[in-house]
Scaffold this motif. Structure first.
Motif, mmCIF file in Angstrom:
data_model
loop_
_atom_site.group_PDB
_atom_site.id
_atom_site.type_symbol
_atom_site.label_atom_id
_atom_site.label_comp_id
_atom_site.label_asym_id
_atom_site.label_seq_id
_atom_site.Cartn_x
_atom_site.Cartn_y
_atom_site.Cartn_z
ATOM 1 N N UNK A 162 0.819 -1.216 0.000
ATOM 2 C CA UNK A 162 0.000 0.000 0.000
ATOM 3 C C UNK A 162 0.850 1.262 0.000
ATOM 4 N N UNK A 163 2.001 1.201 -0.646
ATOM 5 C CA UNK A 163 2.905 2.343 -0.634
ATOM 6 C C UNK A 163 2.290 3.574 -1.303
ATOM 7 N N UNK A 164 1.441 3.351 -2.298
ATOM 8 C CA UNK A 164 0.809 4.482 -2.984
ATOM 9 C C UNK A 164 -0.104 5.259 -2.027
ATOM 10 N N UNK A 165 -0.727 4.551 -1.085
ATOM 11 C CA UNK A 165 -1.583 5.219 -0.103
ATOM 12 C C UNK A 165 -0.769 6.193 0.747
ATOM 13 N N UNK A 166 0.389 5.728 1.205
ATOM 14 C CA UNK A 166 1.222 6.570 2.060
ATOM 15 C C UNK A 166 1.818 7.738 1.269
ATOM 16 N N UNK A 167 2.158 7.473 0.006
ATOM 17 C CA UNK A 167 2.670 8.553 -0.845
ATOM 18 C C UNK A 167 1.607 9.634 -1.029
ATOM 19 N N UNK A 168 0.350 9.217 -1.115
ATOM 20 C CA UNK A 168 -0.734 10.181 -1.239
ATOM 21 C C UNK A 168 -0.852 11.059 -0.007
ATOM 22 N N UNK A 169 -0.687 10.456 1.175
ATOM 23 C CA UNK A 169 -0.729 11.236 2.412
ATOM 24 C C UNK A 169 0.443 12.210 2.473
ATOM 25 N N UNK A 170 1.612 11.755 2.019
ATOM 26 C CA UNK A 170 2.784 12.632 1.988
ATOM 27 C C UNK A 170 2.543 13.806 1.037
ATOM 28 N N UNK A 184 -3.169 13.760 27.855
ATOM 29 C CA UNK A 184 -1.772 14.158 27.735
ATOM 30 C C UNK A 184 -1.635 15.284 26.723
ATOM 31 N N UNK A 185 -0.973 16.356 27.126
ATOM 32 C CA UNK A 185 -0.716 17.441 26.179
ATOM 33 C C UNK A 185 0.344 16.995 25.179
ATOM 34 N N UNK A 186 0.084 17.233 23.916
ATOM 35 C CA UNK A 186 1.015 16.813 22.865
ATOM 36 C C UNK A 186 2.200 17.777 22.817
ATOM 37 N N UNK A 187 3.387 17.196 22.762
ATOM 38 C CA UNK A 187 4.626 17.983 22.712
ATOM 39 C C UNK A 187 5.465 17.530 21.519
ATOM 40 N N UNK A 188 5.100 17.973 20.320
ATOM 41 C CA UNK A 188 5.827 17.528 19.122
ATOM 42 C C UNK A 188 7.298 17.916 19.126
ATOM 43 N N UNK A 189 7.650 18.935 19.897
ATOM 44 C CA UNK A 189 9.029 19.406 19.892
ATOM 45 C C UNK A 189 10.013 18.359 20.402
ATOM 46 N N UNK A 190 9.540 17.368 21.139
ATOM 47 C CA UNK A 190 10.472 16.368 21.668
ATOM 48 C C UNK A 190 11.017 15.462 20.565
ATOM 49 N N UNK A 191 10.348 15.452 19.409
ATOM 50 C CA UNK A 191 10.842 14.653 18.298
ATOM 51 C C UNK A 191 11.512 15.469 17.220
ATOM 52 N N UNK A 192 11.363 16.796 17.280
ATOM 53 C CA UNK A 192 11.951 17.640 16.247
ATOM 54 C C UNK A 192 11.268 17.466 14.905
ATOM 55 N N UNK A 193 11.970 17.841 13.861
ATOM 56 C CA UNK A 193 11.464 17.694 12.487
ATOM 57 C C UNK A 193 11.712 16.249 12.042
ATOM 58 N N UNK A 194 10.774 15.374 12.320
ATOM 59 C CA UNK A 194 10.981 13.946 12.071
ATOM 60 C C UNK A 194 10.966 13.641 10.575
ATOM 61 N N UNK A 195 11.651 12.568 10.210
ATOM 62 C CA UNK A 195 11.657 12.087 8.825
ATOM 63 C C UNK A 195 10.339 11.371 8.537
ATOM 64 N N UNK A 196 9.688 11.739 7.446
ATOM 65 C CA UNK A 196 8.462 11.082 7.030
ATOM 66 C C UNK A 196 8.662 10.195 5.810
ATOM 67 N N UNK A 197 9.744 10.377 5.103
ATOM 68 C CA UNK A 197 10.047 9.524 3.945
ATOM 69 C C UNK A 197 11.506 9.731 3.581
ATOM 70 N N UNK A 198 12.120 8.677 3.055
ATOM 71 C CA UNK A 198 13.472 8.792 2.532
ATOM 72 C C UNK A 198 13.630 7.806 1.385
ATOM 73 N N UNK A 199 14.633 8.044 0.576
ATOM 74 C CA UNK A 199 14.788 7.294 -0.665
ATOM 75 C C UNK A 199 14.978 5.803 -0.444
ATOM 76 N N UNK A 245 3.012 6.036 7.960
ATOM 77 C CA UNK A 245 2.305 4.803 7.610
ATOM 78 C C UNK A 245 1.396 4.341 8.743
ATOM 79 N N UNK A 246 1.867 4.473 9.971
ATOM 80 C CA UNK A 246 1.100 4.014 11.129
ATOM 81 C C UNK A 246 -0.187 4.808 11.302
ATOM 82 N N UNK A 247 -0.103 6.140 11.246
ATOM 83 C CA UNK A 247 -1.316 6.930 11.465
ATOM 84 C C UNK A 247 -2.305 6.737 10.319
#
Length: 284
Positions: free
Chosen positions: A80-88, A177-192, A201-203
């Protein structure tokens, strides 16, 4: 009336061990206790560089031996890689991601050079268009990173973003729980090399499969912060979370593939029965 829907989602990068068994049985127990409860199996095999067919086959064999039953067919993320590419693409169209050409080594060195406590995670920004075009023309590899700055602007801040924890985080976190996205920084969502990354993919899959409760180990508690952010950005429903304790070996270390933890296959070969293993972990 719709009941609890949860999932066990292993990656076929090695054989399952006691820690996996504990998590799978915890999810199965929750599904069986809830009227109309359902347990799904998802094979998270998007990392083609590490996943192996023999490990996937062993997952089905080990779980069946353990006494689990799940809805079939199991969802295989590699199909289902095309599905995730669509979300990206959705995130890209809104300017929420950017190309990052820095290597893992360069990022680690930059974090290491920062004054103590000043930079524990990576925060970046898009390159100037001409510089980005030059690097793309040269064929330089890059990763797509989520821009926390752009995400915060798109949502009008993170102050109201929450998730519900019905289990317990590693430091006793429970409830809203209050969400604190800063603890992960600018996370990688895709790479070559591996395509789309775990968080995206999980969400996507949890929403698509109607998962109402994510039941998993406390080692993934911090990942919930960025995953809840992605749900908000993509307009996806937020499941309830139940993080559970991590099973540990007699030496106190948690069971892990990288530490060559004794596998379920090895336990079975040594004569351990499913009933004995379940009793050992407190399920019978």
């Amino acid at each position: 009336m719709t009941g609890l829907v949860t999932r066990f989602a292993p990656s076929p990068t090695g054989y399952l061990h006691r820690g996996h068994a504990y998590s799978a049985l915890t999810a199965q127990t929750a599904a069986r206790r809830d009227p109309g409860g359902r347990l799904l199996l998802r094979i998270e095999d998007i990392d083609a560089t590490r996943c192996r067919p023999e490990f996937e086959a062993a997952i089905y064999e080990d779980l069946a031996w353990l006494g689990l039953d799940w809805e079939t067919p199991a969802r295989r993320q590699s199909e289902h890689l095309a599905d995730y590419a669509g979300a990206l693409d959705q995130l890209g169209a809104r300017g929420l991601i950017y190309r990052c050409f820095r290597t893992r080594k360069e990022i680690a060195e930059e974090i290491g050079r920062a004054p103590h406590g000043a930079m524990e995670v990576f925060r970046g920004a898009p390159l100037p268009p001409r510089e980005e075009a030059r690097r793309l023309a040269a064929g330089e590899p890059f990763a797509w990173r989520l821009s926390l700055e752009a995400a915060e602007a798109a949502l009008g801040g993170f102050a109201t973003l929450r998730f519900l924890e019905e289990g317990e985080g590693p430091n006793g976190e429970h409830g809203e729980i209050r969400v604190r996205p800063e603890i992960g920084g600018d996370v990688v969502l895709a790479r070559k090399d591996v395509g789309v990354a775990y968080h995206l993919a999980v969400v996507f899959d949890d929403a698509l499969q109607g998962v109402t409760h994510v039941i998993r180990g406390q080692d993934l508690f911090e990942a919930t912060h960025v995953q809840r952010l992605l749900q908000a950005l993509l307009g996806l429903p937020a499941p309830v979370y139940r993080h559970h304790r991590l099973l540990t070996a007699p030496d106190g270390r948690r069971y892990a593939k990288r530490d060559r933890a004794e596998t379920l296959r090895e336990l079975r070969a040594s004569g351990v029965t499913p009933a004995a293993l379940r009793r050992e972990m407190g399920f019978d």
